[in-house]
Design a protein around this motif. Sequence first.
Motif, PDB file in Angstrom:
ATOM      1  N   GLU A 272       4.433  44.925  51.122  1.00 24.27           N
ATOM      2  CA  GLU A 272       3.313  44.226  51.750  1.00 24.27           C
ATOM      3  C   GLU A 272       3.442  42.707  51.606  1.00 24.27           C
ATOM      4  O   GLU A 272       3.314  41.981  52.594  1.00 24.27           O
ATOM      5  N   ARG A 275       6.286  41.407  53.891  1.00 28.78           N
ATOM      6  CA  ARG A 275       5.945  41.349  55.318  1.00 28.78           C
ATOM      7  C   ARG A 275       5.052  40.160  55.621  1.00 28.78           C
ATOM      8  O   ARG A 275       5.177  39.522  56.676  1.00 28.78           O
ATOM      9  N   GLN A 287       8.581  47.634  58.649  1.00 24.86           N
ATOM     10  CA  GLN A 287       7.379  48.333  59.119  1.00 24.86           C
ATOM     11  C   GLN A 287       7.556  49.847  59.062  1.00 24.86           C
ATOM     12  O   GLN A 287       6.615  50.570  58.714  1.00 24.86           O
ATOM     13  N   GLN A 288       8.739  50.324  59.389  1.00 25.64           N
ATOM     14  CA  GLN A 288       8.968  51.769  59.335  1.00 25.64           C
ATOM     15  C   GLN A 288       8.819  52.289  57.907  1.00 25.64           C
ATOM     16  O   GLN A 288       8.170  53.321  57.660  1.00 25.64           O
ATOM     17  N   LEU A 290       7.211  50.832  55.394  1.00 17.55           N
ATOM     18  CA  LEU A 290       5.833  50.655  54.933  1.00 17.55           C
ATOM     19  C   LEU A 290       4.899  51.690  55.558  1.00 17.55           C
ATOM     20  O   LEU A 290       4.005  52.234  54.882  1.00 17.55           O
ATOM     21  N   PHE A 291       5.100  52.012  56.820  1.00 22.25           N
ATOM     22  CA  PHE A 291       4.290  53.033  57.482  1.00 22.25           C
ATOM     23  C   PHE A 291       4.425  54.379  56.767  1.00 22.25           C
ATOM     24  O   PHE A 291       3.429  55.051  56.469  1.00 22.25           O
ATOM     25  N   HIS A 294       2.602  54.440  53.331  1.00 16.75           N
ATOM     26  CA  HIS A 294       1.141  54.600  53.475  1.00 16.75           C
ATOM     27  C   HIS A 294       0.795  56.030  53.894  1.00 16.75           C
ATOM     28  O   HIS A 294      -0.179  56.617  53.395  1.00 16.75           O
ATOM     29  N   ARG A 321      -4.195  52.535  57.175  1.00 16.17           N
ATOM     30  CA  ARG A 321      -3.195  51.468  57.033  1.00 16.17           C
ATOM     31  C   ARG A 321      -1.900  51.846  57.747  1.00 16.17           C
ATOM     32  O   ARG A 321      -1.232  50.985  58.344  1.00 16.17           O
ATOM     33  N   ILE A 325      -0.041  50.017  61.481  1.00 21.19           N
ATOM     34  CA  ILE A 325       1.342  49.635  61.776  1.00 21.19           C
ATOM     35  C   ILE A 325       1.821  50.298  63.063  1.00 21.19           C
ATOM     36  O   ILE A 325       2.352  49.632  63.955  1.00 21.19           O
TER      37      ILE A 325
END
Length: 480
Positions: A272, A275, A287-288, A290-291, A294, A321, A325
């Motif tokens: 986080e 980013r 993003q992939q 982190l998605f 979450h 969350r 994304i």
Amino acid sequence: MPDDLDTVKQTDIDLQDTADALYSRGMTHYRRREWQEARESFLRLKSISPERRGVDALLNEVDLFLQLEAMQPEQPAEAPTTSPETTLPEMSVPAAPEPSAALPGPTVARRRSPAAVILILAALLMVAFIVLYATGVLDQILGTQRQARVEVLVNQGRAALNVGDYDRAAALFGEALGLAPTNEEIKTWYMKAQRYQQLASLYEQAQVDIAGQRWDAALEKLEQMLAIDPSYRDATAKVDFVKAQRTLDARFAQAKTVFDSGDWAETVKLLEPLREEAPDFRPDEVQQTLFFAHFRIGVDLLASSGDSLESIGQAIQSLDRALAIFPTDPAALEERRLADLYRQARLSFNQKDWPQAVLTLKQIQSVRQDYMGGRAVVMLCTAYLNLGDAYYASRNLAEALEQYRSVLAITGCDHVEAAMKEREVYAILYPPTPTPTNTRTPTRTPRATPTPTMTPTPMPTATSAGPPPPPPTVQPFPTR
């Protein structure tokens, strides 16, 4: 000459173009032996560019040739033409002997053979070369031409430096240095062109490494550039950029290691801030990762939430969350919808709102039978039983029967209690019809005295049974 190419003004470039044109025109007349026209071009060149080297030497040569041309006696019309480069001293040719008077016959004119003419011309050229060499004119001519060539090469090299063509500039200055090896000024320009040539090559290689995200290789080349010229282009800024990218790369590699170990919360904690600080750094990969982190946090919280509404709420926040994304991800959307339904069902269940609990839990059961490890189905069975008990208590036996039977239709429910209640309610709603018993008809016994005739009372048969007995008093089942 100035060290910095940027100090050359446009007006100087225009004057240089005019001077070059006059120089070329003068040299054209010079090669044609048009001494007066050449002198006029060189005089004008000197007035425009007095600092230009070699012009005085050319003027001296032209004046010398003009003097020699003025001193040369006029040749007879039939005399052979000599080379225009110089005036040669007249050579005496012995007269042919007169024919002997004793010999008869006509006088025959002698003609020189082509070989003799060639020999004579060669001799004349040799004499001219010796004269030019002895007087020093030949050295002046050769030196002037060499100097003119050097100046042309230097001017072209400077122009190539101005436009950033460092390879050509180095080649031109190298050729000029070969003609004038002791010229310190040309040496300086040649070294400068080589330095810029090396810098341009290193810069291009560093750009390729940056595009390929080879940060260590790019940093090595950029530091070499700074060692040669600390002010070259944007090398300093690129060094800062490469160092920052290398640090971000290390942080992302650490987050990937944590992610592979299944520590979703720590993955989020590392990615986080990355980013937020560098949104353009590997945006797709960050993003992939982190998605998914979450998403897994939300699913795991739901699996372990039990009856805790707080844990269910936290799971929904994690899924939100993930959807922030990738808002259209179908798996995340489905998990978010089911989690929200489960939270509503749990609220209704806790408040003993059995109809609403059944309605919500049926939606979950129709999509995923084993949702929450089967807890949703268990809640649905319990809600059906409690709803059936409520209908039973309110004397709505038909609805109660339907709820009990709904429990029996669901795989995974405890059917024992529901089956007992279903049989009991069914027996009340549909009691069995009593079976009639056959009795003997009394016969008349003859008496001495007549007695009135008795009419037998008909007994109920199986087809004419009386009304069923009233149902027993129903005690409501205790609710859960």
